[in-house]
Scaffold this active site. Sequence first.
Site, PDB file in Angstrom:
ATOM      1  N   LYS A 154       0.810  -1.192   0.000  1.00 36.61           N
ATOM      2  CA  LYS A 154       0.000   0.000   0.000  1.00 36.61           C
ATOM      3  C   LYS A 154       0.859   1.264   0.000  1.00 36.61           C
ATOM      4  O   LYS A 154       0.427   2.324  -0.438  1.00 36.61           O
ATOM      5  CB  LYS A 154      -0.881   0.022   1.258  1.00 36.61           C
ATOM      6  CG  LYS A 154      -1.904  -1.086   1.343  1.00 36.61           C
ATOM      7  CD  LYS A 154      -2.668  -0.972   2.675  1.00 36.61           C
ATOM      8  CE  LYS A 154      -3.589  -2.129   2.887  1.00 36.61           C
ATOM      9  NZ  LYS A 154      -4.232  -2.081   4.229  1.00 36.61           N
ATOM     10  N   GLY A 155       2.071   1.170   0.522  1.00 41.82           N
ATOM     11  CA  GLY A 155       2.858   2.355   0.879  1.00 41.82           C
ATOM     12  C   GLY A 155       3.089   3.379  -0.212  1.00 41.82           C
ATOM     13  O   GLY A 155       3.176   4.564   0.063  1.00 41.82           O
ATOM     14  N   ASP A 173      14.725   0.040   2.383  1.00 39.14           N
ATOM     15  CA  ASP A 173      15.367  -0.108   3.690  1.00 39.14           C
ATOM     16  C   ASP A 173      16.530  -1.095   3.524  1.00 39.14           C
ATOM     17  O   ASP A 173      17.601  -0.720   3.065  1.00 39.14           O
ATOM     18  CB  ASP A 173      14.280  -0.577   4.667  1.00 39.14           C
ATOM     19  CG  ASP A 173      14.749  -0.668   6.098  1.00 39.14           C
ATOM     20  OD1 ASP A 173      15.789  -0.103   6.430  1.00 39.14           O
ATOM     21  OD2 ASP A 173      14.058  -1.317   6.905  1.00 39.14           O
ATOM     22  N   LYS A 178      16.657   4.664   2.699  1.00 38.86           N
ATOM     23  CA  LYS A 178      17.314   4.599   4.013  1.00 38.86           C
ATOM     24  C   LYS A 178      18.633   3.875   3.782  1.00 38.86           C
ATOM     25  O   LYS A 178      18.801   2.704   4.110  1.00 38.86           O
ATOM     26  CB  LYS A 178      16.407   3.769   4.934  1.00 38.86           C
ATOM     27  CG  LYS A 178      16.207   4.345   6.298  1.00 38.86           C
ATOM     28  CD  LYS A 178      15.492   3.339   7.161  1.00 38.86           C
ATOM     29  CE  LYS A 178      14.075   3.720   7.435  1.00 38.86           C
ATOM     30  NZ  LYS A 178      13.426   2.765   8.362  1.00 38.86           N
ATOM     31  N   GLU A 213       8.258   2.341  -5.531  1.00 35.07           N
ATOM     32  CA  GLU A 213       8.209   1.898  -4.133  1.00 35.07           C
ATOM     33  C   GLU A 213       8.214   3.121  -3.213  1.00 35.07           C
ATOM     34  O   GLU A 213       8.674   4.204  -3.600  1.00 35.07           O
ATOM     35  CB  GLU A 213       9.457   1.008  -3.914  1.00 35.07           C
ATOM     36  CG  GLU A 213       9.823   0.626  -2.512  1.00 35.07           C
ATOM     37  CD  GLU A 213       8.850  -0.320  -1.838  1.00 35.07           C
ATOM     38  OE1 GLU A 213       7.657  -0.019  -1.850  1.00 35.07           O
ATOM     39  OE2 GLU A 213       9.309  -1.316  -1.267  1.00 35.07           O
ATOM     40  N   ARG A 233      -1.071   6.947   7.141  1.00 34.04           N
ATOM     41  CA  ARG A 233      -0.785   7.048   5.704  1.00 34.04           C
ATOM     42  C   ARG A 233      -1.270   8.387   5.148  1.00 34.04           C
ATOM     43  O   ARG A 233      -0.755   8.878   4.155  1.00 34.04           O
ATOM     44  CB  ARG A 233      -1.491   5.920   4.934  1.00 34.04           C
ATOM     45  CG  ARG A 233      -0.943   4.537   5.238  1.00 34.04           C
ATOM     46  CD  ARG A 233      -1.504   3.534   4.236  1.00 34.04           C
ATOM     47  NE  ARG A 233      -1.359   2.156   4.680  1.00 34.04           N
ATOM     48  CZ  ARG A 233      -0.251   1.434   4.549  1.00 34.04           C
ATOM     49  NH1 ARG A 233       0.814   1.950   3.988  1.00 34.04           N
ATOM     50  NH2 ARG A 233      -0.219   0.184   4.982  1.00 34.04           N
TER      51      ARG A 233
HETATM   52  P1  5GP Z   1      13.168  -3.541   2.669  1.00 25.64           P
HETATM   53  O1  5GP Z   1      12.658  -4.760   1.990  1.00 25.64           O
HETATM   54  O2  5GP Z   1      13.935  -2.633   1.753  1.00 25.64           O
HETATM   55  O3  5GP Z   1      13.958  -3.883   3.917  1.00 25.64           O
HETATM   56  O4  5GP Z   1      11.916  -2.765   3.232  1.00 25.64           O
HETATM   57  C1  5GP Z   1      11.057  -2.061   2.402  1.00 25.64           C
HETATM   58  C2  5GP Z   1       9.679  -1.993   2.988  1.00 25.64           C
HETATM   59  O5  5GP Z   1       9.711  -1.898   4.410  1.00 25.64           O
HETATM   60  C3  5GP Z   1       8.965  -0.755   2.523  1.00 25.64           C
HETATM   61  O6  5GP Z   1       8.180  -1.020   1.398  1.00 25.64           O
HETATM   62  C4  5GP Z   1       8.087  -0.383   3.694  1.00 25.64           C
HETATM   63  O7  5GP Z   1       6.856  -1.042   3.607  1.00 25.64           O
HETATM   64  C5  5GP Z   1       8.822  -0.925   4.898  1.00 25.64           C
HETATM   65  N1  5GP Z   1       9.601   0.103   5.582  1.00 25.64           N
HETATM   66  C6  5GP Z   1      10.946   0.188   5.703  1.00 25.64           C
HETATM   67  N2  5GP Z   1      11.314   1.247   6.423  1.00 25.64           N
HETATM   68  C7  5GP Z   1      10.165   1.860   6.781  1.00 25.64           C
HETATM   69  C8  5GP Z   1       9.882   3.056   7.527  1.00 25.64           C
HETATM   70  O8  5GP Z   1      10.751   3.778   8.043  1.00 25.64           O
HETATM   71  N3  5GP Z   1       8.566   3.372   7.666  1.00 25.64           N
HETATM   72  C9  5GP Z   1       7.575   2.634   7.135  1.00 25.64           C
HETATM   73  N4  5GP Z   1       6.321   3.054   7.330  1.00 25.64           N
HETATM   74  N5  5GP Z   1       7.789   1.515   6.426  1.00 25.64           N
HETATM   75  C10 5GP Z   1       9.088   1.143   6.247  1.00 25.64           C
END
Ligand code: 5GP
Length: 178
Positions: A42-43, A102, A130, A98, A164
């Site tokens: 959803k993000g 992270d 990030k 996206e 959101r």
């Molecule tokens: P990754 O797979 O890169 O570790 O994480 C990506 C997903 O983690 C993003 O699509 C999001 O849903 C969630 N996510 C990572 N960091 C944050 C954050 O600081 N805030 C929020 N709300 N979601 C995050």
Amino acid sequence: MERIFGKPLITQRQIEKRIRELGTKITADYEGKELVMICLLKGAYVFFADLVRNIHISVDVDFMMVSTYGARASSSGVVKIISDLSSPIKGKNVLLVEDIVDSGLTLSYLYKSIKAKNPRSLKLCALLDKVERRKHEIPIDYIGFTVPNKYVIGYGLDYQDRYRNLPYIAVLDVSDIE
Ligand code: 5GP
């Protein structure tokens, strides 16, 4: 919401300006080409809706829903496709959009799974990066902002499916919600 989260980390005005710049760049890069933009739900839905309106070539849109995070604000390390694309992308120029990168797990997993469908090209776009937390190296073609290693909410990003609708990006202050 305004009272709890105080000063935004990234203001509405900064987001609007950056999205105009990204839209201009994407428009130029795909001029004369057909483009399918995929929104990761959803993000990314708020970012996606603003971004497509700043791209001045015709685009097809599609949606995928994935989950990487459980109820806690930390990565479960597993990517699950909850809802897949509605149309084939074979031979198409695809741009996956996206909300935040992270560890990079979600995008590196989806990159491989979308590549396997044989698009003509595949690029990645994320509103937030990030970068300090990266574990899975994945090149992001279009990045809105680099953010510090804090849990952020708003502008489509949630904490337990809330916040959101905050019109800017803020750092979640856990002491305020406990
Ligand atoms: P990754 O797979 O890169 O570790 O994480 C990506 C997903 O983690 C993003 O699509 C999001 O849903 C969630 N996510 C990572 N960091 C944050 C954050 O600081 N805030 C929020 N709300 N979601 C995050």
